[in-house]
Write an enzyme that holds these catalytic residues in place. Structure first.
Site, PDB file in Angstrom:
ATOM      1  N   GLU A   7      -6.443   4.644   8.328  1.00 59.16           N
ATOM      2  CA  GLU A   7      -6.269   6.076   8.046  1.00 59.16           C
ATOM      3  C   GLU A   7      -7.564   6.674   7.511  1.00 59.16           C
ATOM      4  O   GLU A   7      -7.865   7.845   7.755  1.00 59.16           O
ATOM      5  CB  GLU A   7      -5.093   6.267   7.066  1.00 59.16           C
ATOM      6  CG  GLU A   7      -3.760   6.043   7.781  1.00 59.16           C
ATOM      7  CD  GLU A   7      -2.636   5.524   6.911  1.00 59.16           C
ATOM      8  OE1 GLU A   7      -2.750   5.549   5.677  1.00 59.16           O
ATOM      9  OE2 GLU A   7      -1.626   5.083   7.496  1.00 59.16           O
ATOM     10  N   GLY A  52       2.396   2.519  10.663  1.00 60.61           N
ATOM     11  CA  GLY A  52       3.294   3.647  10.391  1.00 60.61           C
ATOM     12  C   GLY A  52       4.006   4.155  11.625  1.00 60.61           C
ATOM     13  O   GLY A  52       4.575   5.252  11.608  1.00 60.61           O
ATOM     14  N   SER A  62       3.627  -1.864  10.493  1.00 59.42           N
ATOM     15  CA  SER A  62       5.095  -1.805  10.595  1.00 59.42           C
ATOM     16  C   SER A  62       5.774  -3.125  10.246  1.00 59.42           C
ATOM     17  O   SER A  62       6.749  -3.523  10.893  1.00 59.42           O
ATOM     18  CB  SER A  62       5.500  -1.317  11.998  1.00 59.42           C
ATOM     19  OG  SER A  62       4.972  -0.025  12.227  1.00 59.42           O
ATOM     20  N   GLU A  86      -5.009  -4.972  11.301  1.00 56.46           N
ATOM     21  CA  GLU A  86      -4.018  -3.904  11.406  1.00 56.46           C
ATOM     22  C   GLU A  86      -4.274  -3.124  12.694  1.00 56.46           C
ATOM     23  O   GLU A  86      -5.120  -2.206  12.699  1.00 56.46           O
ATOM     24  CB  GLU A  86      -4.137  -2.960  10.212  1.00 56.46           C
ATOM     25  CG  GLU A  86      -3.910  -3.626   8.880  1.00 56.46           C
ATOM     26  CD  GLU A  86      -3.315  -2.666   7.866  1.00 56.46           C
ATOM     27  OE1 GLU A  86      -2.218  -2.929   7.402  1.00 56.46           O
ATOM     28  OE2 GLU A  86      -3.948  -1.636   7.586  1.00 56.46           O
ATOM     29  N   HIS A 118      -9.373   1.095   5.568  1.00 57.96           N
ATOM     30  CA  HIS A 118      -8.036   1.293   6.153  1.00 57.96           C
ATOM     31  C   HIS A 118      -8.159   2.240   7.347  1.00 57.96           C
ATOM     32  O   HIS A 118      -8.965   3.164   7.335  1.00 57.96           O
ATOM     33  CB  HIS A 118      -7.089   1.874   5.094  1.00 57.96           C
ATOM     34  CG  HIS A 118      -5.663   1.864   5.539  1.00 57.96           C
ATOM     35  ND1 HIS A 118      -5.158   2.811   6.389  1.00 57.96           N
ATOM     36  CD2 HIS A 118      -4.648   1.006   5.275  1.00 57.96           C
ATOM     37  CE1 HIS A 118      -3.876   2.532   6.628  1.00 57.96           C
ATOM     38  NE2 HIS A 118      -3.543   1.443   5.953  1.00 57.96           N
ATOM     39  N   ASN A 137       0.858  -1.193   0.000  1.00 61.11           N
ATOM     40  CA  ASN A 137       0.000   0.000   0.000  1.00 61.11           C
ATOM     41  C   ASN A 137       0.890   1.238   0.000  1.00 61.11           C
ATOM     42  O   ASN A 137       1.500   1.561   1.007  1.00 61.11           O
ATOM     43  CB  ASN A 137      -0.886  -0.046   1.256  1.00 61.11           C
ATOM     44  CG  ASN A 137      -1.692   1.228   1.446  1.00 61.11           C
ATOM     45  OD1 ASN A 137      -1.897   1.994   0.497  1.00 61.11           O
ATOM     46  ND2 ASN A 137      -2.161   1.464   2.668  1.00 61.11           N
ATOM     47  N   TRP A 138       0.928   1.915  -1.147  1.00 58.79           N
ATOM     48  CA  TRP A 138       1.836   3.063  -1.268  1.00 58.79           C
ATOM     49  C   TRP A 138       1.265   4.339  -0.652  1.00 58.79           C
ATOM     50  O   TRP A 138       1.920   5.368  -0.634  1.00 58.79           O
ATOM     51  CB  TRP A 138       2.172   3.325  -2.732  1.00 58.79           C
ATOM     52  CG  TRP A 138       2.899   2.188  -3.384  1.00 58.79           C
ATOM     53  CD1 TRP A 138       3.381   1.060  -2.775  1.00 58.79           C
ATOM     54  CD2 TRP A 138       3.229   2.063  -4.770  1.00 58.79           C
ATOM     55  NE1 TRP A 138       3.992   0.254  -3.698  1.00 58.79           N
ATOM     56  CE2 TRP A 138       3.916   0.835  -4.929  1.00 58.79           C
ATOM     57  CE3 TRP A 138       3.017   2.861  -5.891  1.00 58.79           C
ATOM     58  CZ2 TRP A 138       4.379   0.405  -6.167  1.00 58.79           C
ATOM     59  CZ3 TRP A 138       3.485   2.428  -7.117  1.00 58.79           C
ATOM     60  CH2 TRP A 138       4.161   1.210  -7.258  1.00 58.79           C
ATOM     61  N   LYS A 139       0.026   4.280  -0.224  1.00 60.01           N
ATOM     62  CA  LYS A 139      -0.651   5.460   0.357  1.00 60.01           C
ATOM     63  C   LYS A 139      -0.501   6.658  -0.597  1.00 60.01           C
ATOM     64  O   LYS A 139      -0.504   6.469  -1.804  1.00 60.01           O
ATOM     65  CB  LYS A 139      -0.083   5.760   1.747  1.00 60.01           C
ATOM     66  CG  LYS A 139      -0.022   4.512   2.629  1.00 60.01           C
ATOM     67  CD  LYS A 139       0.194   4.809   4.063  1.00 60.01           C
ATOM     68  CE  LYS A 139       0.395   3.520   4.823  1.00 60.01           C
ATOM     69  NZ  LYS A 139       0.314   3.646   6.238  1.00 60.01           N
ATOM     70  N   GLY A 190       2.886  -1.077   4.354  1.00 58.32           N
ATOM     71  CA  GLY A 190       2.850   0.333   3.979  1.00 58.32           C
ATOM     72  C   GLY A 190       4.258   0.819   3.686  1.00 58.32           C
ATOM     73  O   GLY A 190       4.796   0.611   2.600  1.00 58.32           O
ATOM     74  N   GLY A 191       4.895   1.424   4.688  1.00 50.80           N
ATOM     75  CA  GLY A 191       6.206   2.058   4.518  1.00 50.80           C
ATOM     76  C   GLY A 191       7.238   1.184   3.812  1.00 50.80           C
ATOM     77  O   GLY A 191       7.923   1.645   2.887  1.00 50.80           O
TER      78      GLY A 191
HETATM   79  C1  PEP Z   1      -0.649   0.074   5.996  1.00 49.24           C
HETATM   80  O1  PEP Z   1      -0.541   0.981   5.205  1.00 49.24           O
HETATM   81  O2  PEP Z   1      -1.669  -0.619   5.983  1.00 49.24           O
HETATM   82  C2  PEP Z   1       0.434  -0.185   6.951  1.00 49.24           C
HETATM   83  C3  PEP Z   1       0.341  -1.257   7.693  1.00 49.24           C
HETATM   84  O3  PEP Z   1       1.472   0.711   7.010  1.00 49.24           O
HETATM   85  P1  PEP Z   1       2.906   0.457   7.695  1.00 49.24           P
HETATM   86  O4  PEP Z   1       3.432  -0.853   7.135  1.00 49.24           O
HETATM   87  O5  PEP Z   1       3.738   1.611   7.252  1.00 49.24           O
HETATM   88  O6  PEP Z   1       2.715   0.390   9.162  1.00 49.24           O
END
Ligand code: PEP
Length: 264
Positions: free
Chosen positions: A98, A186, A225, A180, A96, A9-11, A246-247
């Protein structure tokens, strides 16, 4: 059960040229026939087309980060499920954290998004998870095991039951759940193996109740993470069928290493 799944997930990151180059690097590293696990790239809307064309001919699927709960009409700024399918998406992330916590998305909106996505032929990745305050409250009540579990599982139960309410049994194969924990997204803090195992086990039981005989086929991902340093441990937890990243999906090197750890 289908293959294990790795979703990047590049957000709200990467301009089109960067996205084209990055997706090309991943596609080239994996090669055309990669099938050890299913990889899904989820760029922002603006990069769907360039990423879709760069990964065409590979086994990587394209996904979107959000969708609107109507198929068309006067909804300025929104994007519908048929539009996503038309842009080459096979997958969509729904709910999600966010979107729930920064943009105020409700369980009801999430139910509509799931329902419309599935009826338009997309596979939906439903994100669920507790906040830090909800987990802390459950820990404070840990003298009583049943209360602790009830408090801990309650947000997840509500989110899953509400989102899947309108689905029929046949549609279960189009759903993936991503656990999650909000406090792990993040933040660099990830849940321990025991914490992940406890929630994944609960989700598995809940799915078996909602979809008798079929719930065991729904993949349950972990997200929060995930990185190269913890992927092996996370994947060793029972009932973890893949990861939502994500990251760490924004670096070709780390994302490729995560894919390889999941694919084995
Ligand atoms: C996500 O975007 O769903 C996520 C889990 O981000 P991260 O891996 O950066 O915590």
């Amino acid at each position: 059960m289908d293959k294990k799944l790795v979703v990047g997930n590049w957000k709200m990151n990467l301009l089109r040229e960067e996205a084209r180059e990055f997706s090309g690097t991943i596609a080239d590293l994996l090669g055309e026939d990669y099938d050890a696990c299913q990889v899904v790239l989820v760029p922002p809307y603006t990069a769907l087309e360039v990423v879709g064309s760069r990964i065409s001919g590979s086994t990587i699927d394209l996904g979107a980060q959000n969708v609107f709960g109507e198929t068309s009409g006067a909804f300025t700024g929104e994007v519908s499920a048929p539009m996503l399918a038309d842009a080459g998406c096979k997958w969509v992330i729904v709910g999600h954290s966010e979107r729930r916590h920064i943009l105020g998305e409700t369980d009801e909106q999430i139910r509509e998004k799931i329902s419309i996505s599935i009826s338009c032929g997309l596979k939906a990745i439903l994100c669920v998870g507790e906040t830090e305050a909800q987990r802390e409250e459950a820990i404070r009540r840990s003298e009583d095991v049943l209360t602790r579990k009830k408090l801990l599982f309650s947000p997840i139960k509500t989110q899953i039951e509400s989102a899947l309410d309108s689905l029929d049994q046949k549609q279960v194969s189009d759903i993936v759940i991503a656990y999650e924990p909000v406090w792990a997204i993040g933040t660099g803090k990830n849940a321990t193996s025991l914490e992940i195992a406890e929630i994944h086990q609960y989700i598995r039981e809940l799915l078996a109740e909602i979809f008798p005989g079929l719930g065991n086929n729904v993949r349950i991902l972990y997200g929060g993470s995930v990185k190269t340093g913890n992927i092996v441990e996370i994947m060793s937890v029972e009932e973890v069928d893949g990861v939502l990243v994500g990251g760490a999906s924004l670096s070709a090197d780390s994302f490729f290493r995560i894919i390889n750890s999941v694919g084995g």
